[in-house]
Write a protein that holds these residues in place. Structure first.
Motif, mmCIF file in Angstrom:
data_model
loop_
_atom_site.group_PDB
_atom_site.id
_atom_site.type_symbol
_atom_site.label_atom_id
_atom_site.label_comp_id
_atom_site.label_asym_id
_atom_site.label_seq_id
_atom_site.Cartn_x
_atom_site.Cartn_y
_atom_site.Cartn_z
ATOM 1 N N ALA A 137 0.837 -1.198 0.000
ATOM 2 C CA ALA A 137 0.000 0.000 0.000
ATOM 3 C C ALA A 137 0.873 1.249 0.000
ATOM 4 O O ALA A 137 1.798 1.361 0.804
ATOM 5 N N GLU A 138 0.568 2.200 -0.904
ATOM 6 C CA GLU A 138 1.434 3.370 -1.025
ATOM 7 C C GLU A 138 0.661 4.633 -1.403
ATOM 8 O O GLU A 138 -0.313 4.584 -2.148
ATOM 9 N N LEU A 139 1.149 5.763 -0.888
ATOM 10 C CA LEU A 139 0.716 7.067 -1.372
ATOM 11 C C LEU A 139 1.498 7.382 -2.633
ATOM 12 O O LEU A 139 2.718 7.207 -2.690
ATOM 13 N N ALA A 140 0.801 7.864 -3.664
ATOM 14 C CA ALA A 140 1.456 8.244 -4.912
ATOM 15 C C ALA A 140 1.311 9.742 -5.142
ATOM 16 O O ALA A 140 0.241 10.326 -4.925
ATOM 17 N N VAL A 141 2.394 10.357 -5.574
ATOM 18 C CA VAL A 141 2.449 11.783 -5.894
ATOM 19 C C VAL A 141 2.220 11.952 -7.389
ATOM 20 O O VAL A 141 2.781 11.205 -8.196
ATOM 21 N N ILE A 142 1.422 12.945 -7.759
ATOM 22 C CA ILE A 142 1.204 13.272 -9.172
ATOM 23 C C ILE A 142 1.835 14.636 -9.439
ATOM 24 O O ILE A 142 1.476 15.636 -8.800
ATOM 25 N N ILE A 143 2.794 14.664 -10.352
ATOM 26 C CA ILE A 143 3.503 15.897 -10.663
ATOM 27 C C ILE A 143 2.626 16.818 -11.516
ATOM 28 O O ILE A 143 1.986 16.384 -12.473
ATOM 29 N N GLY A 144 2.603 18.090 -11.131
ATOM 30 C CA GLY A 144 1.819 19.069 -11.873
ATOM 31 C C GLY A 144 2.668 20.010 -12.702
ATOM 32 O O GLY A 144 2.312 20.360 -13.821
ATOM 33 N N LYS A 145 3.788 20.429 -12.121
ATOM 34 C CA LYS A 145 4.708 21.324 -12.817
ATOM 35 C C LYS A 145 6.041 20.612 -12.984
ATOM 36 O O LYS A 145 6.662 20.193 -12.011
ATOM 37 N N GLY A 146 6.451 20.454 -14.222
ATOM 38 C CA GLY A 146 7.683 19.731 -14.483
ATOM 39 C C GLY A 146 8.912 20.514 -14.060
ATOM 40 O O GLY A 146 8.832 21.682 -13.649
ATOM 41 N N GLY A 147 10.054 19.853 -14.171
ATOM 42 C CA GLY A 147 11.293 20.542 -13.838
ATOM 43 C C GLY A 147 12.457 19.590 -13.703
ATOM 44 O O GLY A 147 12.287 18.384 -13.516
ATOM 45 N N ARG A 148 13.637 20.155 -13.777
ATOM 46 C CA ARG A 148 14.887 19.410 -13.607
ATOM 47 C C ARG A 148 15.719 20.135 -12.556
ATOM 48 O O ARG A 148 15.736 21.356 -12.495
ATOM 49 N N GLY A 149 16.395 19.371 -11.698
ATOM 50 C CA GLY A 149 17.178 20.000 -10.644
ATOM 51 C C GLY A 149 16.309 20.761 -9.662
ATOM 52 O O GLY A 149 16.663 21.861 -9.211
ATOM 53 N N ILE A 150 15.175 20.186 -9.313
ATOM 54 C CA ILE A 150 14.233 20.854 -8.404
ATOM 55 C C ILE A 150 14.806 20.868 -6.986
ATOM 56 O O ILE A 150 15.229 19.833 -6.472
ATOM 57 N N ALA A 151 14.819 22.024 -6.363
ATOM 58 C CA ALA A 151 15.327 22.153 -4.994
ATOM 59 C C ALA A 151 14.313 21.570 -4.019
ATOM 60 O O ALA A 151 13.095 21.697 -4.215
ATOM 61 N N ILE A 227 11.029 7.550 5.480
ATOM 62 C CA ILE A 227 12.452 7.824 5.698
ATOM 63 C C ILE A 227 12.867 9.038 4.873
ATOM 64 O O ILE A 227 13.482 9.978 5.375
ATOM 65 N N PHE A 228 12.553 9.006 3.587
ATOM 66 C CA PHE A 228 12.830 10.117 2.680
ATOM 67 C C PHE A 228 11.492 10.753 2.321
ATOM 68 O O PHE A 228 10.643 10.120 1.688
ATOM 69 N N ASP A 229 11.287 11.990 2.757
ATOM 70 C CA ASP A 229 9.989 12.627 2.543
ATOM 71 C C ASP A 229 9.812 13.011 1.074
ATOM 72 O O ASP A 229 10.721 12.877 0.239
ATOM 73 N N ILE A 230 8.620 13.475 0.758
ATOM 74 C CA ILE A 230 8.273 13.738 -0.639
ATOM 75 C C ILE A 230 9.159 14.813 -1.272
ATOM 76 O O ILE A 230 9.629 14.641 -2.407
ATOM 77 N N PRO A 231 9.458 15.918 -0.591
ATOM 78 C CA PRO A 231 10.396 16.876 -1.207
ATOM 79 C C PRO A 231 11.758 16.261 -1.522
ATOM 80 O O PRO A 231 12.341 16.547 -2.578
ATOM 81 N N THR A 232 12.259 15.403 -0.634
ATOM 82 C CA THR A 232 13.547 14.753 -0.882
ATOM 83 C C THR A 232 13.461 13.822 -2.084
ATOM 84 O O THR A 232 14.384 13.770 -2.921
ATOM 85 N N ILE A 233 12.354 13.079 -2.201
ATOM 86 C CA ILE A 233 12.186 12.159 -3.328
ATOM 87 C C ILE A 233 12.165 12.929 -4.648
ATOM 88 O O ILE A 233 12.834 12.559 -5.622
ATOM 89 N N ILE A 234 11.389 14.014 -4.705
ATOM 90 C CA ILE A 234 11.292 14.805 -5.937
ATOM 91 C C ILE A 234 12.647 15.407 -6.299
ATOM 92 O O ILE A 234 13.070 15.379 -7.459
ATOM 93 N N ALA A 235 13.346 15.947 -5.305
ATOM 94 C CA ALA A 235 14.664 16.533 -5.554
ATOM 95 C C ALA A 235 15.636 15.473 -6.067
ATOM 96 O O ALA A 235 16.430 15.722 -6.984
ATOM 97 N N THR A 236 15.568 14.272 -5.500
ATOM 98 C CA THR A 236 16.478 13.190 -5.903
ATOM 99 C C THR A 236 16.230 12.763 -7.343
ATOM 100 O O THR A 236 17.165 12.661 -8.146
ATOM 101 N N ILE A 237 14.968 12.497 -7.694
ATOM 102 C CA ILE A 237 14.660 12.025 -9.049
ATOM 103 C C ILE A 237 14.988 13.087 -10.087
ATOM 104 O O ILE A 237 15.488 12.781 -11.173
ATOM 105 N N SER A 238 14.747 14.346 -9.755
ATOM 106 C CA SER A 238 14.927 15.412 -10.747
ATOM 107 C C SER A 238 16.377 15.837 -10.921
ATOM 108 O O SER A 238 16.663 16.733 -11.725
ATOM 109 N N GLN A 239 17.295 15.213 -10.208
ATOM 110 C CA GLN A 239 18.719 15.482 -10.436
ATOM 111 C C GLN A 239 19.153 14.776 -11.725
ATOM 112 O O GLN A 239 19.521 13.607 -11.723
ATOM 113 N N GLY A 240 19.038 15.482 -12.819
ATOM 114 C CA GLY A 240 19.430 14.922 -14.109
ATOM 115 C C GLY A 240 18.292 14.323 -14.904
ATOM 116 O O GLY A 240 18.454 14.009 -16.085
#
Length: 292
Positions: A137-151, A227-240
């Motif tokens: 069972a998981e919460l899923a995030v839906i991206i609304g505004k794209g981006g690369r290298g998101i802080a 362990i890794f919150d949603i801002p951290t996950i988004i920042a990690t994936i968007s690195q590159g």
């Protein structure tokens, strides 16, 4: 706002759901726009929602996944609750266990878009392929505004909303291969729904994720325990990697998956799964067995 993708009289539509009143109010969208589900709203880029039509009883429609066929693989995060990280490391199926039970950085894998099915659809297992099917069972995030290298500090600004995902997994296939894609991407192994909720209406601090199998609660944890919150996950994936509107990120599952029991509680044909997340709703799917 809760938004559903649904079909009625053979037509796909998108509308606002009122679960208490048991109605869905369709947006005025063309057939081509509605074919992509809620992506038709996400890509409006803040220009407002379309006008609405007359409400329809929920019982008169068939719910689909909010994004019935994502444009890209679903991004997923592994071992993202402390207790689950330990139960999985001890299972014997964790190819990442040599690095420690708790990961130092987010573990990112994916599920193919074609694995997505809606609430009410069967999760179909093939005993000739796998005999160790598990629920997550998981919460899923839906991206609304794209981006690369998101802080990290700006990451939530890129979220459109949230939905529920059941990251169904063939554990024996997951253990057999170094990569998890095959065990995670079997047909029907990504139930999603029942609808999506916009970011402004979802409380990340208070919401809990729960999973029931045949009425027995197996999982129950707060989203805030990641362990890794949603801002951290988004920042990690968007690195590159450039995230795009409509991308989906499943954030990880709590302790209580089938592999954590002794003996393991794998899914069997006829089992009924219900995944609940506060503020969204309930995703329900039955397990069946492929016969041909």
């Amino acid at each position: 706002m809760k938004v559903a993708t649904f079909t009625i009289a053979g037509e796909r539509r998108v509308g606002v759901v009122d679960p208490d009143a048991r109605i869905v109010t369709p947006f005025s969208l063309s057939a081509e726009q509605a074919s992509r589900g809620i992506v038709a709203l996400i890509e409006r880029n803040g220009t407002g929602t379309p006008r609405t039509l007359s409400p329809i009883p929920l019982d008169a429609v068939t719910l689909e996944a909010p994004i019935p066929l994502p444009a890209r693989n679903i991004f997923c995060v592994g071992k993202n609750y402390f207790e689950h990280a330990h139960e999985f490391a001890l299972s014997g199926f964790d190819s990442s266990a040599s690095g420690g039970a708790v990961p130092k950085h987010p573990i990112i894998f994916s599920k193919v878009p074609e694995s997505v099915v809606p609430t009410g659809a069967d999760v179909v297992i093939d005993p000739q392929v796998s005999v160790a099917i598990d629920y997550e069972a998981e919460l899923a995030v839906i991206i609304g505004k794209g981006g690369r290298g998101i802080a990290r500090e700006n990451a939530l600004d890129h979220v459109w909303g949230y939905t529920i995902v059941n990251d169904v997994t063939a554990r024996d296939l997951q253990g057999r291969y170094s990569q998890w894609l095959i065990g995670k991407s079997q047909d029907t192994f990504c139930p999603m729904g029942p609808w999506a909720v916009t970011r402004d209406e979802f409380d990340l601090e208070r919401a809990s994720v729960r999973c029931f199998v045949n009425g027995e609660m197996r999982q129950n944890a707060k989203v805030s325990m990641l362990i890794f919150d949603i801002p951290t996950i988004i920042a990690t994936i968007s690195q590159g990697i450039t995230l795009k509107p409509g991308d989906i990120i499943a954030t990880g599952t709590p302790v209580g998956v089938g592999i954590g029991f002794d003996p393991p509680k794998y899914l069997r044909s006829g089992d009924f799964m219900r995944v609940e997340i506060d503020g969204i709703g309930a995703l329900e799917n039955r397990v069946s067995e492929r016969t041909a």
